[in-house]
Design a protein around this motif. Structure first.
Motif, PDB file in Angstrom:
ATOM      1  N   HIS A  24       0.802  -1.227   0.000  1.00  0.00           N
ATOM      2  CA  HIS A  24       0.000   0.000   0.000  1.00  0.00           C
ATOM      3  C   HIS A  24       0.835   1.277   0.000  1.00  0.00           C
ATOM      4  CE1 HIS A  24      -3.954  -2.115   1.394  1.00  0.00           C
ATOM      5  NE2 HIS A  24      -3.331  -2.775   0.436  1.00  0.00           N
ATOM      6  N   ASP A  28       0.340   4.094  -3.027  1.00  0.00           N
ATOM      7  CA  ASP A  28      -0.432   5.253  -2.579  1.00  0.00           C
ATOM      8  C   ASP A  28      -0.039   6.512  -3.340  1.00  0.00           C
ATOM      9  OD1 ASP A  28      -2.011   7.031  -0.952  1.00  0.00           O
ATOM     10  OD2 ASP A  28      -0.131   7.548   0.056  1.00  0.00           O
ATOM     11  N   SER A  30      -1.507   9.469  -2.824  1.00  0.00           N
ATOM     12  CA  SER A  30      -1.804  10.656  -2.033  1.00  0.00           C
ATOM     13  C   SER A  30      -0.594  11.134  -1.237  1.00  0.00           C
ATOM     14  CB  SER A  30      -2.954  10.372  -1.057  1.00  0.00           C
ATOM     15  OG  SER A  30      -2.505   9.525   0.000  1.00  0.00           O
ATOM     16  N   VAL A  33       0.070   7.472   2.962  1.00  0.00           N
ATOM     17  CA  VAL A  33       0.320   6.141   3.517  1.00  0.00           C
ATOM     18  C   VAL A  33       1.829   5.941   3.599  1.00  0.00           C
ATOM     19  CG1 VAL A  33      -0.060   3.664   3.266  1.00  0.00           C
ATOM     20  CG2 VAL A  33      -1.826   5.271   2.516  1.00  0.00           C
ATOM     21  N   MET A  54       0.456   6.828   8.931  1.00  0.00           N
ATOM     22  CA  MET A  54      -0.029   7.811   7.970  1.00  0.00           C
ATOM     23  C   MET A  54       0.567   9.179   8.266  1.00  0.00           C
ATOM     24  SD  MET A  54      -2.323   5.916   6.275  1.00  0.00           S
ATOM     25  CE  MET A  54      -3.370   7.093   5.434  1.00  0.00           C
ATOM     26  N   TRP A  85     -12.700   2.394   1.281  1.00  0.00           N
ATOM     27  CA  TRP A  85     -11.852   2.396   0.089  1.00  0.00           C
ATOM     28  C   TRP A  85     -12.089   1.062  -0.595  1.00  0.00           C
ATOM     29  CZ3 TRP A  85      -9.431   6.546  -1.665  1.00  0.00           C
ATOM     30  CH2 TRP A  85      -9.139   7.576  -0.768  1.00  0.00           C
ATOM     31  N   GLU A 100     -11.071   2.369  -8.579  1.00  0.00           N
ATOM     32  CA  GLU A 100     -10.880   2.682  -7.166  1.00  0.00           C
ATOM     33  C   GLU A 100     -12.027   3.583  -6.752  1.00  0.00           C
ATOM     34  OE1 GLU A 100      -7.769   4.688  -3.982  1.00  0.00           O
ATOM     35  OE2 GLU A 100      -7.242   4.684  -6.109  1.00  0.00           O
ATOM     36  N   ASN A 122      -8.870  13.590  -2.633  1.00  0.00           N
ATOM     37  CA  ASN A 122      -8.806  12.145  -2.896  1.00  0.00           C
ATOM     38  C   ASN A 122      -8.826  11.832  -4.385  1.00  0.00           C
ATOM     39  OD1 ASN A 122      -8.630  11.535  -0.210  1.00  0.00           O
ATOM     40  ND2 ASN A 122     -10.782  11.013   0.025  1.00  0.00           N
ATOM     41  N   THR A 129      -2.706   6.820  -7.614  1.00  0.00           N
ATOM     42  CA  THR A 129      -2.622   5.459  -7.086  1.00  0.00           C
ATOM     43  C   THR A 129      -2.802   4.433  -8.199  1.00  0.00           C
ATOM     44  OG1 THR A 129      -3.369   6.077  -4.869  1.00  0.00           O
ATOM     45  CG2 THR A 129      -3.725   3.780  -5.535  1.00  0.00           C
TER      46      THR A 129
END
Length: 141
Positions: A24, A28, A30, A33, A54, A85, A100, A122, A129
């Motif tokens: 992950h 990730d 974003s 993570v 995080m 998610w 996703e 997001n 992602t």
């Protein structure tokens, strides 16, 4: 909210990446993570719990519970606030279509999510992602 991308990768291979919490932080998009916490499963399954380190303004930990699991078609986990998610994997000619989803319909504090602009934030992270997932799943092993 959802983002979909077609990938030239095997559906099972893509599912396996998402079913491994250690992957992950690598996928990730974003940037939030950071690492899988010790003590969780090496492979996710329905009802499994796993925790991540995080960072979003500050460092924190989050506990997730797998609430949807249909290998190799669907995997989803819920955060403490109730949002989910979810990843859907559909075979298409030449590969797999991956969707996703960030599902906040069951979130406990939907207004705060809106005010903090999580939907917009997001969307960009989800797009990145899926790009990273495609790269990882098609890289030579």
């Amino acid at each position: 909210m959802s983002v979909t991308k077609s990938m030239q990768a095997d559906r099972q291979r893509l599912f396996d990446v998402l079913a491994d919490p250690a992957q992950h932080p690598l996928i990730d998009g974003s940037g939030s993570v950071k690492a899988v916490r010790p003590g969780g499963p090496s492979r996710l399954s329905l009802g499994a719990t796993f925790s991540m380190d995080m960072r979003l303004g500050t460092d924190y930990r989050i506990l997730n519970t797998v609430v949807e699991f249909d290998e190799p078609a669907l995997i989803g986990w819920r955060h403490f606030n109730g949002h989910v998610w979810r990843y859907r994997f559909t075979e298409v000619p030449g590969g797999t279509e991956v969707t996703e989803e960030w599902d906040a319909r069951s979130a406990q504090n939907r207004l705060a999510l809106q005010l903090l602009r999580f939907p917009q934030r997001n969307l960009a992270g989800m797009t990145a992602t899926l790009d990273r997932l495609a790269e990882l799943a098609t890289a030579p092993r």
